[in-house]
Structures are given as structure tokens and as C-alpha cells.
Enzyme design. Structure first.
Site, PDB file in Angstrom:
ATOM      1  N   LYS A 190      49.640   4.365  43.417  1.00  0.00           N
ATOM      2  CA  LYS A 190      49.741   4.070  44.853  1.00  0.00           C
ATOM      3  C   LYS A 190      49.148   5.206  45.657  1.00  0.00           C
ATOM      4  O   LYS A 190      49.509   6.369  45.472  1.00  0.00           O
ATOM      5  CB  LYS A 190      51.187   3.860  45.298  1.00  0.00           C
ATOM      6  CG  LYS A 190      51.284   3.312  46.734  1.00  0.00           C
ATOM      7  CD  LYS A 190      52.661   3.407  47.327  1.00  0.00           C
ATOM      8  CE  LYS A 190      52.918   4.731  48.010  1.00  0.00           C
ATOM      9  NZ  LYS A 190      52.124   4.934  49.259  1.00  0.00           N
ATOM     10  N   GLY A 243      53.532  15.388  46.697  1.00  0.00           N
ATOM     11  CA  GLY A 243      53.860  15.185  48.109  1.00  0.00           C
ATOM     12  C   GLY A 243      54.958  16.134  48.543  1.00  0.00           C
ATOM     13  O   GLY A 243      55.153  17.199  47.955  1.00  0.00           O
ATOM     14  N   SER A 244      55.695  15.746  49.553  1.00  0.00           N
ATOM     15  CA  SER A 244      56.707  16.622  50.127  1.00  0.00           C
ATOM     16  C   SER A 244      57.920  16.757  49.214  1.00  0.00           C
ATOM     17  O   SER A 244      58.213  15.869  48.398  1.00  0.00           O
ATOM     18  CB  SER A 244      57.163  16.087  51.490  1.00  0.00           C
ATOM     19  OG  SER A 244      57.957  14.921  51.320  1.00  0.00           O
ATOM     20  N   THR A 245      58.631  17.855  49.385  1.00  0.00           N
ATOM     21  CA  THR A 245      59.848  18.082  48.599  1.00  0.00           C
ATOM     22  C   THR A 245      60.899  17.035  48.923  1.00  0.00           C
ATOM     23  O   THR A 245      61.588  16.537  48.021  1.00  0.00           O
ATOM     24  CB  THR A 245      60.391  19.493  48.862  1.00  0.00           C
ATOM     25  OG1 THR A 245      59.437  20.452  48.372  1.00  0.00           O
ATOM     26  CG2 THR A 245      61.722  19.722  48.171  1.00  0.00           C
ATOM     27  N   GLY A 248      59.996  13.929  47.137  1.00  0.00           N
ATOM     28  CA  GLY A 248      60.181  14.163  45.707  1.00  0.00           C
ATOM     29  C   GLY A 248      61.635  14.003  45.290  1.00  0.00           C
ATOM     30  O   GLY A 248      61.939  13.457  44.218  1.00  0.00           O
ATOM     31  N   GLU A 265      55.096  17.435  41.892  1.00  0.00           N
ATOM     32  CA  GLU A 265      54.460  18.614  42.506  1.00  0.00           C
ATOM     33  C   GLU A 265      54.695  18.474  43.992  1.00  0.00           C
ATOM     34  O   GLU A 265      54.146  17.576  44.637  1.00  0.00           O
ATOM     35  CB  GLU A 265      52.969  18.653  42.151  1.00  0.00           C
ATOM     36  CG  GLU A 265      52.310  19.981  42.501  1.00  0.00           C
ATOM     37  CD  GLU A 265      51.684  19.973  43.880  1.00  0.00           C
ATOM     38  OE1 GLU A 265      52.305  20.561  44.809  1.00  0.00           O
ATOM     39  OE2 GLU A 265      50.618  19.376  44.042  1.00  0.00           O
ATOM     40  N   CYS A 299      49.270  22.212  49.492  1.00  0.00           N
ATOM     41  CA  CYS A 299      50.629  22.514  49.036  1.00  0.00           C
ATOM     42  C   CYS A 299      50.783  23.974  48.624  1.00  0.00           C
ATOM     43  O   CYS A 299      51.847  24.566  48.778  1.00  0.00           O
ATOM     44  CB  CYS A 299      51.022  21.596  47.890  1.00  0.00           C
ATOM     45  SG  CYS A 299      49.838  21.575  46.535  1.00  0.00           S
ATOM     46  N   GLU A 401      57.780  24.694  55.462  1.00  0.00           N
ATOM     47  CA  GLU A 401      56.381  24.343  55.258  1.00  0.00           C
ATOM     48  C   GLU A 401      55.839  23.614  56.486  1.00  0.00           C
ATOM     49  O   GLU A 401      56.384  22.587  56.892  1.00  0.00           O
ATOM     50  CB  GLU A 401      56.236  23.454  54.023  1.00  0.00           C
ATOM     51  CG  GLU A 401      54.810  23.119  53.670  1.00  0.00           C
ATOM     52  CD  GLU A 401      54.689  22.285  52.410  1.00  0.00           C
ATOM     53  OE1 GLU A 401      53.757  22.535  51.619  1.00  0.00           O
ATOM     54  OE2 GLU A 401      55.529  21.377  52.206  1.00  0.00           O
TER      55      GLU A 401
END
Length: 501
Positions: A190, A243-245, A248, A265, A299, A401
Site C-alpha cells: 500500500k 512511517g511515523s512512530t 507504527g 522503521e 526519518c 520530530e
């Protein structure tokens, strides 16, 4: 396919056919409900094209195709033949790199020169690298006693769900496709809803290369719908996400329902340490690349620059000069442009909000800190490169971030304080150290809490070298030989040769 594609002319004059459907089983399909996602050109805020957005029912179709391919021709195809197909794909990427780079720049906003010469080289190079590994994945014989033959087999995991980000759409796709395909897995991928276009053109190259139907299936869709369906799907054996934490963590929760194998990641707030004995000119230039390249949307961006007191003032002035001379904001299709727009209005607003947060918390705005409207018709999601000094470690701009052309520069007294500030973060993705003392450099490399340490460089990644983080920056590794480990299971086989009952 006539109603599942559109003829487009990009701002650089290149004409091409843009697929708009879902790529399932080597065919283009409409989404089950007909819902669509519209791609916006971040340079002038105009609409580029609308593509079909997958629903859970469409994910089901893609998983079914991937499972059939895994049980059918793909898993048992001779490994050298798999590698040949991957090598053919890398050649097709190289042959179509101008079109792919054009779409990436139009859809994402990154400079065309970067998309063409860096990103697309990474895509073809990464796929070619893993093509070479396809027939070199093997187990081992483990000697125990003459009464037993014991050996291991490295088997593909199965159907892999892969969710890629918007900052490097094709690059991150290659990072995931390469090792998964080399190991004999099939894929449901995706794309990010913010950048849905380039991966669809890439899908046609997969079919052209000769991959069997169902081996690679590519969907667009919203994360909360299609992404969640992939993470939760009982027919998917593994999920890989970049992507973002925060996202995730949601994927971890969803994948836990079926105990899926996962690779994540996620975010970062990477430190770059500059010591008194560093080559200051090199430190300044690398620090600039480390945070200002790709509009700061990286990132591993070294967004916290920590400078020893003796050279702090000199570094700040030199860094501001470097930004002024190098970070030319403009149309990403223009050769002289270093910095294009942020990818979306939401990301643009996020960066501007952090600028206001820095000001309100008492940090000193040393440079930039505003929207930039001197491109084209005055529209677009451009932000001036922003530098904050006099920043405390408790401030949001030090801890969170931002994902933009936004950096904080902080001083430290000695090595102990440098390490304390570098490790004072929930993240642990990248880091950089600038010093001429090689003993100190290696000592720091061991003590910095990060998955990667660059000594006298920044953002110096390579698809032959493992990439990943610690703490809340992710789980597992991509790239290099280590990237293969995430896509195989080790099966142990015990053969009784003499232990009779």
C-alpha cells in the site's frame, strides 16, 4: 483499462499514461466502492489526478491473489529465475527513470534532479542488489553427532503486507520489495495516500518484467481503512511499515491479533555532534545535508545539532551562511532548486506550528521561520529553512520530530554532556559525530543509542548496509544482508541416523 488510466502532461512537458486503478493479480481493477484519492501538486496546490482507494474487500482480493501465487508458481520457481526477473525489473526502472522521476517530483515536490539522480538510482540499484541474492539464500548443516544429521532451511514467510511512506515512495518500495522477492515471498503493498502516483506506473513495469500474476499487488488507499485491513488481515503473514512512530504503534497492535512477523522503521530525532577538533567546514556542509535535504522530510534527519562550546558561535554563523547560499527554494523542476515544497498542506502547517512552538517556549529564532510565497503564483507549501538556537532539552522543538527544514543547534561542554544530550530522546534511528580523533569517534559510536552512526558525514546510507533503529525508532533491519533475515523463517530438520529405541 481505458477508464483506469489517464493521459497526463507534467510541468516539465513530459507526457505519459498514469494508471489510476488497483494493481491486483497483474490486472488493473476499480475499487469495490469506487472511492478515490486525489493527488495534489504541492508546488502550486493544483489537482494532478484521482486514483482508486482500496477498501477491506479489495485488500481481500489482493491477499487472495498473493496467496495463490505463493502456493503456485512463485515459491517453487528456481531461485536463479527469480533473480533474473528482479534484474529485468531493475533494468526497466533504469530505462523509465525520467518518467518515474517526473511523477515523483510532481506528486511529492522533491527536486527533479534529486529524484532522477539519487532516488531512481537507489531504486534500480537496490532491486539489482537483491536480485543477486536470490540464489544465495541457504541454510546450514549443524554437526551434533554421527547419529544425527541436522540442517536448517531458510523458507519464505509467505504473503507480506508492505506499507510505504510519502517521503521516498519508490525508494522505500524498493527497500521492501527487493529482499521480500529475493526470498520467495509474495506482496500486497500500500502506497501513502499523499503520494499515490509513481508506484502505479512502477506496477506496470512489474508485469512487463514477467513476474507471475499475484506476486506483487499494489494498492492505494487510506491508512485507517486499507492500511488497517493489511495489518489485521489473517491471510497476511508479515507486515513491514515505514512511517511515523504513532502509526507504527497502531500497526503493532493490529498485527498482534494474529501474531504477525513485523518490521517497523519509524520516527527519529537524530543528533549530530560537532567537537572542537572537527573539520568545521566539512561539519557545516554535512550538517546542512543532514537536515535540509529532501525538505527535511527524512526519518534519519540529523535535526539536533550539538556543538562543543569552543566552536559553537563560529559553527552557527557558518551554518547559517551555508543555508543561505545552498538552500535555494523554488520550483522543483528547475535545475537550481535545492528545496521544494513540503509534501502536503498538513505537513506545511505542522512545520509552521512547530516554529510557533519554538518561539513560545523561548528558543531563539536565528534564521527563517516563515512561509515562503515567492514561487510561481504564490501558492505551494514552501517553508523557509529554519534554525533555532538557545534551545533547552525540555522544549518540544528539541524532543519532537518536526519532519521539515527545521533544526535546533545546542552547545555542550564535554564528551559526557554531548552523550547525555544525544541520548536524551525516545528515538534512536541515526546519529553523526564530527571529530578528527578517531579513537573518540569509535568510543562515541559505541555509546550513542542509535541504530546507525555516521562518523564525519550525515545521511550517508547505502542499500548494502543495514538500516534501522532502536528505542521508538523501530524494530528490525532493512537493507544489506540483514534485510533478508526479515523475510525468511529458519526451519530446523533433524534426521535420525542411529538413535534407535
Amino acid at each position: 483499462m481505458s477508464d483506469l488510466s489517464v493521459e497526463l502532461t507534467a510541468p516539465n512537458g513530459r507526457k505519459y499514461t498514469q494508471p489510476t486503478g488497483l494493481f491486483i493479480n497483474n490486472e488493473w481493477m476499480a475499487s469495490s466502492k469506487g472511492n478515490k484519492i486525489t493527488s495534489i501538486n504541492p508546488t502550486d496546490e493544483s489537482e494532478i489526478a484521482s486514483v482508486h482507494a482500496a477498501e477491506p474487500e479489495d485488500v481481500d482480493r489482493a491477499v487472495e491473489a498473493a496467496r495463490a501465487a505463493f502456493k503456485g508458481p512463485w515459491r517453487d520457481m528456481p531461485s536463479t529465475e527469480r533473480g533474473d526477473l528482479m534484474y529485468k525489473l531493475s533494468q526497466l526502472v533504469e530505462a523509465n527513470k525520467e518518467v518515474l522521476a517526473t511523477i515523483e517530483t510532481w506528486d511529492n515536490g522533491k527536486p527533479y534532479s534529486v529524484a532522477l539522480n539519487e532516488d531512481l538510482a537507489e531504486v534500480s540499484g537496490c532491486i539489482k542488489y537483491y536480485a543477486g541474492y536470490a540464489d544465495k539464500i541457504h541454510g546450514q548443516v549443524i554437526d551434533t553427532s554421527p547419529a544425527k544429521l541436522a540442517y536448517t532451511i531458510r523458507e519464505p514467510i509467505g504473503v507480506c503486507g508492505q506499507i510505504i511512506p510519502w517521503n521516498y515512495p519508490l525508494g522505500m518500495a524498493a527497500w521492501k520489495l527487493g529482499p521480500a522477492l529475493a526470498c520467495g515471498n509474495t506482496i500486497v503493498m500500500k502506497a501513502a495516500e499523499q503520494t499515490p502516483l509513481s508506484i502505479l506506473f512502477f506496477a506496470n513495469l512489474i508485469k512487463e518484467a514477467g513476474f507471475p500474476p499475484g506476486v506483487v499487488n499494489i494498492l492505494n488507499g487510506h491508512g485507517r481503512i486499507a492500511g488497517a485491513a493489511i495489518a489485521q488481515h489473517p491471510g497476511i503473514d508479515k507486515v513491514a511499515f515505514t512511517g511515523s512512530t504513532a502509526t507504527g504503534k497502531e500497526i503493532m497492535k493490529s498485527a498482534a491479533t494474529t501474531m504477525k512477523n513485523i518490521t517497523l522503521e519509524t520516527g527519529g530525532k537524530s543528533p549530530l555532534l560537532v567537537f572542537d577538533d572537527a573539520d568545521l567546514d566539512q561539519a557545516v556542509k554535512w550538517a546542512h545535508i543532514g537536515i535540509m535535504s529532501n525538505m527535511g522530510q527524512i526519518c534519519t534527519a540529523t535535526s539536533r545539532i550539538l556543538v562543543q562550546e569552543g566552536v559553537y558561535d563560529k559553527f552557527v554563523e557558518a551554518f547559517k551562511k551555508q543555508v543561505h547560499q545552498t538552500s535555494k527554494i523554488g520550483d522543483p523542476f528547475h535545475d537550481e532548486t535545492f528545496q521544494g515544497p513540503q509534501v502536503t498542506k498538513a505537513q506545511y502547517d505542522r512545520v509552521l506550528a512547530y516554529i510557533e512552538a519554538g518561539k513560545s517556549e523561548g528558543a531563539e529564532l536565528a534564521m527563517g521561520g516563515e512561509a515562503y510565497k515567492n514561487v510561481g503564483n504564490g501558492k505551494g507549501f514552501f517553508v523557509t529553512p529554519t534554525v533555532f538556537t538557545n534551545v533547552k532539552s525540555t522544549m518540544r522543538v528539541f524532543r519532537e520530530e518536526v519532519f521539515g527544514p527545521f533544526v535546533v543547534i545546542v552547545s555542550f561542554k564535554d564528551e559526557e554532556e554531548a552523550l547525555e544530550k544525544a541520548n536524551d530522546t525516545t528515538y534512536g534511528l541515526g546519529s553523526a559525530v564530527f571529530t578528527k580523533d578517531i579513537v573518540k569517534a569509535h568510543r562515541l559510536a559505541r555509546k550513542i543509542e542509535a541504530g546507525m552512526v555516521w562518523i564525519n558525514s550525515s545521511q550517508d546510507s547505502d542499500f548494502r548496509i543495514p538500516f534501522g533503529g532502536v528505542k521508538q525508532s523501530g524494530i528490525g533491519r532493512e537493507l544489506g544482508e540483514a534485510g533478508l533475515e526479515a523475510y525468511t523463517n529458519k526451519k530446523a530438520v533433524h534426521v535420525n541416523l542411529g538413535t534407535w529405541l
